[in-house]
Design a protein around this motif. Structure first.
Motif, PDB file in Angstrom:
ATOM      1  N   TYR A   5     -10.062 -21.524  -0.815  1.00 50.78           N
ATOM      2  CA  TYR A   5      -9.420 -22.717  -0.266  1.00 50.78           C
ATOM      3  C   TYR A   5      -8.365 -23.225  -1.231  1.00 50.78           C
ATOM      4  N   VAL A   6      -7.399 -23.958  -0.692  1.00 55.23           N
ATOM      5  CA  VAL A   6      -6.425 -24.689  -1.488  1.00 55.23           C
ATOM      6  C   VAL A   6      -6.525 -26.154  -1.081  1.00 55.23           C
ATOM      7  N   TYR A   7      -6.534 -27.037  -2.069  1.00 53.82           N
ATOM      8  CA  TYR A   7      -6.700 -28.467  -1.814  1.00 53.82           C
ATOM      9  C   TYR A   7      -5.378 -29.185  -2.063  1.00 53.82           C
ATOM     10  N   ASP A   8      -4.960 -29.994  -1.104  1.00 56.22           N
ATOM     11  CA  ASP A   8      -3.697 -30.729  -1.213  1.00 56.22           C
ATOM     12  C   ASP A   8      -3.909 -32.155  -0.732  1.00 56.22           C
ATOM     13  N   ASN A   9      -4.288 -33.025  -1.681  1.00 52.62           N
ATOM     14  CA  ASN A   9      -4.535 -34.438  -1.364  1.00 52.62           C
ATOM     15  C   ASN A   9      -4.521 -35.206  -2.680  1.00 52.62           C
ATOM     16  N   PRO A  10      -3.360 -35.686  -3.118  1.00 49.27           N
ATOM     17  CA  PRO A  10      -3.255 -36.298  -4.449  1.00 49.27           C
ATOM     18  C   PRO A  10      -4.167 -37.504  -4.634  1.00 49.27           C
ATOM     19  N   ALA A  11      -4.798 -37.583  -5.791  1.00 49.32           N
ATOM     20  CA  ALA A  11      -5.562 -38.770  -6.155  1.00 49.32           C
ATOM     21  C   ALA A  11      -4.596 -39.883  -6.541  1.00 49.32           C
ATOM     22  N   ASP A  12      -5.009 -41.134  -6.349  1.00 47.82           N
ATOM     23  CA  ASP A  12      -4.163 -42.242  -6.780  1.00 47.82           C
ATOM     24  C   ASP A  12      -3.994 -42.241  -8.293  1.00 47.82           C
ATOM     25  N   LYS A  13      -5.029 -41.804  -8.979  1.00 50.74           N
ATOM     26  CA  LYS A  13      -4.984 -41.685 -10.427  1.00 50.74           C
ATOM     27  C   LYS A  13      -5.719 -40.405 -10.803  1.00 50.74           C
ATOM     28  N   GLY A  14      -4.963 -39.439 -11.339  1.00 50.97           N
ATOM     29  CA  GLY A  14      -5.549 -38.167 -11.715  1.00 50.97           C
ATOM     30  C   GLY A  14      -5.306 -37.854 -13.174  1.00 50.97           C
ATOM     31  N   VAL A  15      -5.562 -36.608 -13.535  1.00 50.07           N
ATOM     32  CA  VAL A  15      -5.441 -36.182 -14.933  1.00 50.07           C
ATOM     33  C   VAL A  15      -4.021 -36.383 -15.458  1.00 50.07           C
ATOM     34  N   ALA A  16      -3.012 -36.064 -14.648  1.00 50.37           N
ATOM     35  CA  ALA A  16      -1.630 -36.156 -15.117  1.00 50.37           C
ATOM     36  C   ALA A  16      -1.244 -37.593 -15.438  1.00 50.37           C
ATOM     37  N   GLN A  17      -1.653 -38.543 -14.584  1.00 53.31           N
ATOM     38  CA  GLN A  17      -1.336 -39.949 -14.853  1.00 53.31           C
ATOM     39  C   GLN A  17      -2.032 -40.437 -16.121  1.00 53.31           C
ATOM     40  N   VAL A  18      -3.251 -39.952 -16.356  1.00 54.64           N
ATOM     41  CA  VAL A  18      -3.987 -40.362 -17.551  1.00 54.64           C
ATOM     42  C   VAL A  18      -3.326 -39.802 -18.800  1.00 54.64           C
ATOM     43  N   LEU A  19      -2.928 -38.528 -18.742  1.00 53.32           N
ATOM     44  CA  LEU A  19      -2.320 -37.892 -19.911  1.00 53.32           C
ATOM     45  C   LEU A  19      -0.983 -38.522 -20.275  1.00 53.32           C
ATOM     46  N   THR A  20      -0.197 -38.885 -19.269  1.00 55.03           N
ATOM     47  CA  THR A  20       1.163 -39.376 -19.524  1.00 55.03           C
ATOM     48  C   THR A  20       1.268 -40.894 -19.519  1.00 55.03           C
ATOM     49  N   LYS A  21       0.237 -41.569 -18.952  1.00 54.26           N
ATOM     50  CA  LYS A  21       0.277 -43.026 -18.776  1.00 54.26           C
ATOM     51  C   LYS A  21       1.490 -43.442 -17.930  1.00 54.26           C
ATOM     52  N   ARG A  22       1.868 -42.570 -16.981  1.00 53.52           N
ATOM     53  CA  ARG A  22       3.026 -42.845 -16.144  1.00 53.52           C
ATOM     54  C   ARG A  22       2.607 -42.856 -14.684  1.00 53.52           C
ATOM     55  N   ARG A  23       3.158 -43.817 -13.964  1.00 44.49           N
ATOM     56  CA  ARG A  23       2.935 -43.901 -12.521  1.00 44.49           C
ATOM     57  C   ARG A  23       4.252 -43.743 -11.755  1.00 44.49           C
ATOM     58  N   ASP A  24       5.349 -43.498 -12.474  1.00 39.83           N
ATOM     59  CA  ASP A  24       6.655 -43.387 -11.826  1.00 39.83           C
ATOM     60  C   ASP A  24       6.948 -41.974 -11.346  1.00 39.83           C
ATOM     61  N   ILE A  25       6.048 -41.026 -11.622  1.00 34.51           N
ATOM     62  CA  ILE A  25       6.262 -39.641 -11.232  1.00 34.51           C
ATOM     63  C   ILE A  25       5.204 -39.250 -10.214  1.00 34.51           C
ATOM     64  N   GLN A  26       5.636 -38.617  -9.133  1.00 36.14           N
ATOM     65  CA  GLN A  26       4.711 -38.116  -8.132  1.00 36.14           C
ATOM     66  C   GLN A  26       4.256 -36.721  -8.561  1.00 36.14           C
ATOM     67  N   PHE A  27       3.075 -36.647  -9.161  1.00 33.86           N
ATOM     68  CA  PHE A  27       2.599 -35.378  -9.704  1.00 33.86           C
ATOM     69  C   PHE A  27       2.030 -34.454  -8.627  1.00 33.86           C
ATOM     70  N   GLY A  28       1.667 -34.996  -7.479  1.00 32.50           N
ATOM     71  CA  GLY A  28       1.032 -34.177  -6.457  1.00 32.50           C
ATOM     72  C   GLY A  28      -0.463 -34.055  -6.708  1.00 32.50           C
ATOM     73  N   THR A  29      -1.063 -33.012  -6.153  1.00 35.18           N
ATOM     74  CA  THR A  29      -2.499 -32.776  -6.278  1.00 35.18           C
ATOM     75  C   THR A  29      -2.744 -31.949  -7.528  1.00 35.18           C
TER      76      THR A  29
END
Length: 539
Positions: A436-460
């Motif tokens: 399976y492939v999962y495509d449903n971005p979390a409101d706050k995921g690993v990328a937002q935590v690592l970068t402390k940025r919410r201005d970038i749409q990182f995706g799933t």
């Protein structure tokens, strides 16, 4: 006491035992003695149970030995598992004595026994731990017993000189011994030893696949699940391990030694914390490479080796565990690795992604794990140039082109090798393989935590599906759509633990088997539902 009084006491005891149950669910008898767990309201826990002798002293850099000590008093199984010794940035945490399993059993009066999910945690074979994978979600559902496995990490778990002295793969051998312990002992906790599924995410998913490649894996488990990590990912099987082992020795003052046996003895004499800390000197950037030590193909001269051929060779030989397998990725898996490049190279300085314009040929082989896979510098540079042209063309690396870089990381580190695995299993597999492939971005995921940025749409990003099953403190509470998906995932896992023959379902969708199929079958899971997709050629 009169005879009548004695009979009265016995009657009271018998009645109390009959009403409350003849066995205290918190007390469990094992071959080592008795242990006591904890009542957590809607589930019982039995934590930090040793399955191997402490891998310290003479047992450091050795295959694990089964735990054989006897408990003269009731073992206290109420303490959460410690992290295995590891280093994160400039902090060293955990203990060298860490080889335990932790068991979580739901309270469910409708059944006497439960299927079992053995969970191998991720963390690039270098960090993480059983305690960091939550279990409240699955305990609320109450459908299976969860067992979390701790295993040696980093240099202590995977340093190898490629010969019989320091063969490596100690962490994988820990996992194998833990699985053997679970098979032999889980019935004492109400588990069904014939219904075990082994599950892992990231390096845990790759570990599950490597365990599955053992020909007798079917004796330990009924099925396996690898989420965002499998044995063919380029960061899994390490090349150049011998050089790194001797370089580690040099950093620790063992550099004058020129043979593996002497190096091993020297490393055994060093404080474990020094070994773990020294690994920082092998990095070209603070988190790069993210897995400096990992699994290796062991020498053919090693007795009882864990891995004596490459995963590709094993799959082609057909000599691997014949059990059903689920393998997956998420649409932007590479965000875990790429996001760190959005950090500043120093406070107030340019971001690492901007510096990448001048350092691409130096850093790319470490970022994408082909430094030791290419025969010459020219071959390595040609591949670096090809990747950059394919994903960015003539554009510069920048925040504006970040998503394209992230897609490169997703394809190279996760997606392509998932499809490569499925291609091989379609031809050489015997038991069902689902994807399976999962495509449903979390409101706050690993990328937002690592970068402390919410201005970038990182995706799933990496973990957005896994943390719906086993919650993480990194992310926010679940949305309503995620709660529904979480329940579907947990039901899927439960059914796979007792899986015999198809069909396997997720929600309203049925998985299609890839083995023997002319087409590549993939279940796409999104916020709005699921859909089977088939491809004659890989996308």
């Amino acid at each position: 006491m009169s005879s009548m009084g004695y009979v009265f006491v016995l009657m009271c005891f018998w009645i109390g035992s009959s009403v409350g149950g003849s066995r205290d669910p918190l007390l469990v008898e094992l071959q080592n003695g008795q242990l006591r767990g904890r009542d957590n309201g809607n589930y019982y826990s039995y934590e930090s149970i040793p399955y191997a002798e402490p891998p310290t002293g003479d047992l450091r850099f050795e295959a694990p030995e089964p735990y054989s000590r006897q408990w003269n008093e009731t073992f206290d199984a109420t303490h959460p598992p410690v992290l295995c010794l590891q280093s994160i940035i400039n902090t060293t945490i955990g203990q060298e004595d860490c080889l335990t399993v932790s068991i979580y059993k739901p309270k469910n009066s409708s059944r006497d026994s439960f299927p079992v999910v053995a969970n191998i945690h991720g963390g690039a074979f270098s960090r993480g731990g059983a305690v960091q994978n939550g279990h409240e979600n699955v305990m609320r559902e109450g459908s299976f017993i969860l067992v979390k496995i701790s295993y040696r990490l980093g240099a202590l778990g995977f340093a190898s000189t490629g010969d019989t002295h320091l063969p490596g793969n100690y962490g994988l051998k820990d996992q194998r011994l833990a699985l053997d312990w679970i098979k032999k002992n889980i019935a004492h906790f109400g588990g069904e030893p014939e219904n075990i599924v082994v599950l892992g995410h990231s390096a845990g998913g790759a570990s599950v696949h490597l365990q599955l490649l053992q020909e007798d894996f079917g004796q330990l488990a009924r099925s396996a699940i690898s989420l965002s990590g499998n044995a063919l990912d380029p960061w899994v099987i390490q090349k150049g391990a011998r050089f790194r082992a001797f370089e580690l020795g040099r950093i620790l003052g063992c550099g004058h030694l020129d043979d593996s046996g002497a190096l091993k003895n020297c490393l055994k004499s060093k404080p474990a914390i020094d070994i773990v800390t020294a690994v920082h000197s092998l990095l070209v950037l603070p988190k790069v490479p993210f897995a400096p030590f990992g699994p290796v193909v062991e020498s053919s001269e090693v007795l009882n080796s864990f891995l004596s051929q490459s995963p590709e060779e094993i799959i082609k030989s057909g000599k691997f565990g014949s059990v059903p397998w689920i393998v997956s990725y998420v649409t932007e898996d590479g965000g875990y690795n790429a996001a760190s490049l959005l950090e500043e190279s120093y406070p107030g300085g340019p971001t690492l992604i901007e510096k990448l314009n001048d350092r691409w040929f130096d850093w790319a082989p470490y970022l994408l794990f082909y430094r030791d896979a290419k025969r010459t510098i020219q071959e390595m540079d040609d591949y670096s140039r090809k990747l950059r042209q394919k994903y960015l063309g003539d554009r510069k690396f920048s925040v504006e082109s970040y998503f394209d870089l992230q897609q490169m990381f997703t394809d190279v580190l996760f997606k392509n090798s998932t499809q490569d695995s499925l291609f091989l299993y379609r031809k050489y597999g015997k038991s069902p393989v689902y994807a399976y492939v999962y495509d449903n971005p979390a409101d706050k995921g690993v990328a937002q935590v690592l970068t402390k940025r919410r201005d970038i749409q990182f995706g799933t990003v990496h973990g957005d599906d896994y943390f719906l099953m086993f919650e993480s403190a990194l992310r926010d509470s679940l949305r309503s759509d995620e709660e529904k998906i979480s329940k579907n995932f947990i039901k899927m896992i439960t059914n796979f633990a007792v899986f015999d023959e198809g069909p396997l379902s997720f929600g309203d969708c049925t998985f299609h088997d890839n083995v023997g199929s002319e087409k590549f079958n993939l279940l796409s899971i999104t916020r709005t539902g699921c859909e089977n997709k088939q491809f004659i050629e890989f996308p």
